[in-house]
Write a protein that holds these residues in place. Structure first.
Motif, PDB file in Angstrom:
ATOM      1  N   VAL A  62       0.815  -1.221   0.000  1.00  0.00           N
ATOM      2  CA  VAL A  62       0.000   0.000   0.000  1.00  0.00           C
ATOM      3  C   VAL A  62       0.848   1.271   0.000  1.00  0.00           C
ATOM      4  CG1 VAL A  62      -1.968  -1.138   1.058  1.00  0.00           C
ATOM      5  CG2 VAL A  62      -0.358   0.101   2.513  1.00  0.00           C
ATOM      6  N   LEU A  63       2.122   1.132   0.338  1.00  0.00           N
ATOM      7  CA  LEU A  63       2.999   2.303   0.228  1.00  0.00           C
ATOM      8  C   LEU A  63       3.134   2.730  -1.231  1.00  0.00           C
ATOM      9  CD1 LEU A  63       5.700   1.265   2.815  1.00  0.00           C
ATOM     10  CD2 LEU A  63       4.507   3.452   2.832  1.00  0.00           C
ATOM     11  N   GLY A  99       0.852   1.241  -3.802  1.00  0.00           N
ATOM     12  CA  GLY A  99      -0.442   1.135  -4.472  1.00  0.00           C
ATOM     13  C   GLY A  99      -1.546   1.941  -3.802  1.00  0.00           C
ATOM     14  N   GLY A 100      -1.300   2.440  -2.589  1.00  0.00           N
ATOM     15  CA  GLY A 100      -2.322   3.211  -1.896  1.00  0.00           C
ATOM     16  C   GLY A 100      -3.262   2.336  -1.098  1.00  0.00           C
ATOM     17  N   LYS A 101      -3.815   1.313  -1.762  1.00  0.00           N
ATOM     18  CA  LYS A 101      -4.659   0.389  -1.016  1.00  0.00           C
ATOM     19  C   LYS A 101      -4.568  -1.013  -1.586  1.00  0.00           C
ATOM     20  CE  LYS A 101      -9.234   1.438  -3.021  1.00  0.00           C
ATOM     21  NZ  LYS A 101      -9.421   0.261  -3.816  1.00  0.00           N
ATOM     22  N   TYR A 102      -5.116  -1.938  -0.820  1.00  0.00           N
ATOM     23  CA  TYR A 102      -5.050  -3.350  -1.158  1.00  0.00           C
ATOM     24  C   TYR A 102      -6.473  -3.888  -1.182  1.00  0.00           C
ATOM     25  CZ  TYR A 102      -5.219  -8.257   0.017  1.00  0.00           C
ATOM     26  OH  TYR A 102      -5.540  -9.576   0.019  1.00  0.00           O
ATOM     27  N   PRO A 103      -6.865  -4.812  -2.025  1.00  0.00           N
ATOM     28  CA  PRO A 103      -6.067  -5.436  -3.083  1.00  0.00           C
ATOM     29  C   PRO A 103      -6.032  -4.627  -4.382  1.00  0.00           C
ATOM     30  CG  PRO A 103      -8.219  -6.468  -2.964  1.00  0.00           C
ATOM     31  CD  PRO A 103      -8.194  -5.425  -1.907  1.00  0.00           C
ATOM     32  N   HIS A 104      -6.908  -3.638  -4.512  1.00  0.00           N
ATOM     33  CA  HIS A 104      -6.946  -2.913  -5.780  1.00  0.00           C
ATOM     34  C   HIS A 104      -6.150  -1.633  -5.665  1.00  0.00           C
ATOM     35  CE1 HIS A 104      -9.864  -5.875  -6.551  1.00  0.00           C
ATOM     36  NE2 HIS A 104     -10.744  -5.371  -5.710  1.00  0.00           N
ATOM     37  N   GLN A 149      -4.593   1.991  -6.322  1.00  0.00           N
ATOM     38  CA  GLN A 149      -5.238   3.176  -6.866  1.00  0.00           C
ATOM     39  C   GLN A 149      -4.238   4.012  -7.661  1.00  0.00           C
ATOM     40  OE1 GLN A 149      -8.542   3.109  -6.509  1.00  0.00           O
ATOM     41  NE2 GLN A 149      -8.385   4.727  -8.032  1.00  0.00           N
TER      42      GLN A 149
END
Lengths: 641, 267
Positions: free
Chosen positions: A232-233, A235-240, A242
């Motif tokens: 998430v660092l 991708g921002g969030k998990y699993p999708h 952002q």
């Protein structure tokens, strides 16, 4: 010459062409599926006369897999063999239909939602397809950020399977219930890998594999959170995530982000060594107890791997140069037939793919059922022949109906490469790399392929820094799938580390290479693209066609579609079906009522089934009955007593 | 878990997918007598989900107050605020500075962020263990917690139409605010001693000893306003004698160009 069954030949320059003078090159005559035992009174009579141990065992749902998988078997408990298998994907969600008619910019975030486990891979694979269609490619830092995102993704993906999904099949309660004699032996067998995992006896190790209470299970839960923090660092969030955009990522990366990721990645150097030692000991112990465990889930080593983790300086998002940038990936592409690598070309990998729906709840899209009429794309953008059954030519036309083992029984299609059933996963990735060697490969500071094995040299943490080496196994089966996956934690950590250092270096140098994304405009003319990028569970492609700024066709082909596939029109079962049919029943049962099907479940789970994206509603009110297995013992009828 | 039907119920849906609220209807009550509770998100944050369950259980055990749910059954204490209000990039919006392309660190509205009109708590809570969060990492909000998701928020990566007005206004007044703030920072970035000696003893490049006359004038009126009705520290600082230990190396004749190692030996 990598194709044996498709009508493709190669000229002197190595270019692929359709075989000349063949009227209907892709035509086939369907081989009917065998009549199910329960519809064949004569066979049933013979079987029941022979012994009283034949019964139908259905697993619905198969638990400890992601999503909706049901599995039908007929087993002979006297002969300890599996007579009939059918793998059923029981959900359909219609992602491909929902994507049709949308702005291509929507594809990344929408297709990401196809899977609640590996959303990041779908998002990235979709971005690759969109980039090819838009003719843009990310700056090096954008590629490195994606590599980092998807290497730390597998740092939770592989452990989840080993600790939470497959591990419980080897835990104290499971082993004591199904094979008490193995448990007794485990209590007096010393574990060779004690220096790495800390367990003196095999029984202690099995106790800690116990769901919800075992230390190995709980540590795995914890470590998957550590890896998700790293994810998430970026991708921002998990699993999708952002942050995946056409032409790169929108992540804002500075050195403190990289430090935070580093702190988490290095923890997997020791954890990976520990998990590897646990599985090496478990597998070798079971083999020692009974060499027949090698045959649980066995099938020919036919595998397909599109590769992933692009070389930031080689990837240009163009189809024509896909062979070149493909081979430069950290995990290079490859197709393996009977254990041998037959091609590392992304073009050939793509050209060999066909999807069949004879046994799936879909309408045939080629018109007359033989695919010999005119079809949209006889060749790919580089001029290689394509089948009418290729994803670029495919249309998704759902046709819900009742389940029949002989006719249609699954929402999964039957994908084949050169008309062969393929499996794919963490193991296909390291197998293809081990065999391809490092001739054309971009190289890694920590990974060394030898042609028959893969060596991983990681910086020392706290545990002894022995050579880590995965060897291509002689017999391929359920246990070896898990062993390979256990080695992949270290392999993923090495790739994350490689990319982390590269990210620091790009930041240090600055300039255009350190930018995160490339600007783009949505083209209004006809374009096509494909994303070829493996998921945690293996093969993944997104095939896209767009015109006037709108998606005309979108096809997602996922790893579990390959592996959960039903029979093909050539009479061959899908990989799950084939592997379970070959599985010896080594479980210790005195009465048929005691049969739990542990060997069958170990075989199915070794593939790490993940169903949400395989099918992309329930067709009817399926009864979800007993938690672990459903034993609908109906086929033996009056002879059951 | 895609509370409002989400992607499977988006335009093009052929499976008849719908939200639980649509499926069960307004008369539905659970065994505990409550209508459908929605913890939205695609996918919802695990921590939001467990917290909602925990809040209900704590209430049922008479340990905590009745959890508040809004008109759509969302846990109000988690979803009543817009995600923008707690966004680490919201300050950029206030000062009228926007990211021009993905990867820029400023407010993401112009590259497709709907955060100012989306009810969500991800930037405050983080995605997991208080780490991450869409805009924290640079990801634009696409409204995945909202009942209109995805069709009322697409195409993605395109700035929301409303931002043409609000973002434009923000650039005008935010630009003014930003300049005033930078002005205040100029005086705040100096010790009172430096103002007095007109010297900044920093060895780093770019430090300016003397202030520009206009900065002096600004600082004079700023302090007037600041200390009015209270103690004037500017006057007190003026009267302070210069400390005798100031610039000690030069006083002792140590050659500034030569360095010593940690043991004090000349290198």
């Amino acid at each position: 010459m990598c194709f044996k069954n498709l009508p493709i030949e190669f000229d002197a320059q190595g270019n692929a062409t359709l075989k000349r003078n063949v009227a209907d090159p892709y035509h086939y005559v369907e081989t009917p599926a065998p009549t199910p035992i329960e519809d064949d009174p004569e066979r049933m009579r013979q079987l029941v006369e022979r012994n009283g141990g034949v019964r139908r065992v259905d697993f619905d749902p198969v638990t400890r897999v992601a999503g909706a998988l049901a599995f039908h078997t007929v087993v002979d408990l006297d002969q300890r063999e599996v007579l009939e298998t059918a793998s059923m994907a029981t959900l359909f969600r219609g992602y491909e239909v929902i994507l049709k008619g949308r702005d291509p910019r929507d594809a990344i975030f929408i297709s990401s939602r196809a899977c609640g486990v590996c959303g990041g891979v779908h998002a990235t694979c979709s971005a690759l397809a969109v980039e090819m269609a838009f003719d843009i490619s990310p700056p090096p830092m954008g590629v490195v950020a994606r590599n980092l995102l998807l290497s730390v993704e597998y740092l939770y993906d592989n452990p989840i399977h080993l600790g939470l999904l497959a591990g419980p099949d080897f835990s104290e309660p499971a082993v004591r219930e199904t094979n008490p004699e193995i448990w007794e032996r485990a209590e007096r067998t010393r574990a060779p890998g004690r220096a790495l995992h800390g367990y003196e006896f095999m029984s202690q190790l099995m106790t800690d594999l116990t769901p919800l209470t075992g230390k190995i299970y709980l540590e795995c839960l914890h470590m998957t959170r550590v890896a998700r923090e790293a994810y998430v660092l970026i991708g921002g969030k998990y699993p999708h995530p952002q942050t995946v955009v056409p032409g790169g990522v929108s992540t804002t990366i500075d050195t403190s982000d990289l430090n935070e990721i580093m702190m988490r990645v290095v923890r997997f150097f020791d954890y990976g060594r520990k998990v590897m030692a646990i599985w090496n000991d478990l597998i070798d112990f079971f083999y020692e107890v009974n060499p027949k465990y090698r045959d649980v889930g066995t099938r020919p080593a036919n595998m397909i791997e599109p590769g992933q983790w692009d070389d930031p300086f080689a990837y240009d998002a163009r189809f024509k140069s896909a062979d070149d940038w493909g081979r430069q990936r950290w995990a290079p592409p490859g197709v393996i037939v009977d254990g041998e690598l037959v091609t590392t070309s992304l073009h050939m990998l793509n050209a060999g793919v066909e999807e069949f729906v004879e046994h799936s709840f879909y309408e045939e899209w080629t018109g007359n059922g033989h695919g010999n009429d005119y079809y949209k794309f006889p060749t790919d953008p580089a001029g290689n022949p394509l089948s009418p059954y290729h994803p670029w030519n495919k249309e998704t036309i759902p046709k819900p109906q009742g389940t029949s083992w002989k006719e249609k029984y699954s929402w999964s299609t039957a994908p084949r490469w050169d008309r062969l059933a393929m499996e794919t996963g963490a193991y296909s990735r390291i197998w293809a790399l081990a065999q391809s060697g490092d001739k054309d490969w971009r190289g890694s500071n920590y990974i060394h392929p030898t042609g028959h094995s893969l060596q991983i040299h990681l910086p020392k943490a706290e545990l002894p820094n022995d050579l880590i080496e995965w060897h291509i196994p002689e017999t391929w089966g359920a246990f070896e799938r898990n062993r390979a996956r256990a080695h992949c934690i270290l392999y993923n950590a090495a790739i994350a580390y490689d990319n982390l250092l590269l990210a620091y270096d790009l930041l240090r140098k600055g300039g255009p290479d350190a930018k995160m994304s490339t600007p783009y405009k949505v083209p209004k003319d006809f374009r096509m693209g494909v994303g070829l990028w493996g998921a945690g569970r293996g093969y993944l492609t997104h095939h896209l066609e767009m015109d006037k700024g709108v998606i005309e066709n979108y096809q997602i082909l996922t790893p579990s579609t390959w592996m959960a596939s039903p029979r093909d029109p050539f009479g061959n079962p899908g990989p799950y079906e084939e592997a379970v049919a070959a599985t010896p029943l080594l479980e210790n049962y005195e009465k048929p009522e005691d049969f739990k099907g542990i060997d069958i479940l170990r075989a199915i789970r070794s593939f790490d089934p993940c169903m949400p994206c395989t099918t992309h509603i329930h067709t009817d009110d399926r009864t979800i009955s007993r938690e672990i297995i459903t034993c609908a013992c109906g086929s033996e009828g009056p002879h059951e007593h | 878990m895609r509370t409002w039907g989400g992607i499977p119920a988006a335009a093009g849906n052929i499976t008849g997918s719908m939200s639980l609220t649509d499926f069960l209807g307004k008369d539905y009550r659970s065994a505990l007598g409550v209508p459908v509770v929605n913890v939205p998100g695609c996918s919802p944050l695990g921590d939001n989900f467990t917290e909602t369950v925990a809040a209900v259980l704590l209430f049922l055990q008479n340990l905590a107050p009745l959890p508040k749910f809004d008109e759509l059954g969302r846990p109000a204490w988690l979803f009543e605020e817009t995600v923008h209000r707690h966004c680490p990039k919201a300050g950029y919006y206030e000062e009228g500075v926007f990211a021009e392309e993905p990867g820029d660190n400023q407010c993401l509205v112009e590259i497709g962020c709907w955060g100012p009109v989306v009810q969500c708590n991800i930037v405050e809570r983080g995605a997991i263990n208080h780490v991450g969060g869409c805009m924290v990492a640079g990801g634009a909000c696409i409204g995945c917690t909202m009942p209109g998701f995805p069709d009322k928020y697409s195409p993605f990566y395109k700035s929301p139409p409303g931002s043409a007005i609000s973002g434009g206004l923000s650039k005008v007044y935010g630009g003014g605010i930003r300049r005033l703030r930078r002005m205040s920072m100029k005086t705040g970035n100096r010790e009172p001693l430096w103002d007095k000696t007109d010297e900044v003893p920093s060895g780093w490049e770019g430090a300016k000893d003397k202030r520009a006359p206009v900065d002096k004038v600004n600082a004079y009126f700023y302090k007037k306003l600041q200390y009015r009705g209270s103690v004037n520290h500017a006057e007190r600082n003026k009267k302070q004698p210069l400390p005798s230990s100031r610039d000690i190396l030069r006083q002792k004749g140590v050659h500034a160009q030569r360095s010593t190692n940690v043991r004090g030996e000349r290198v």
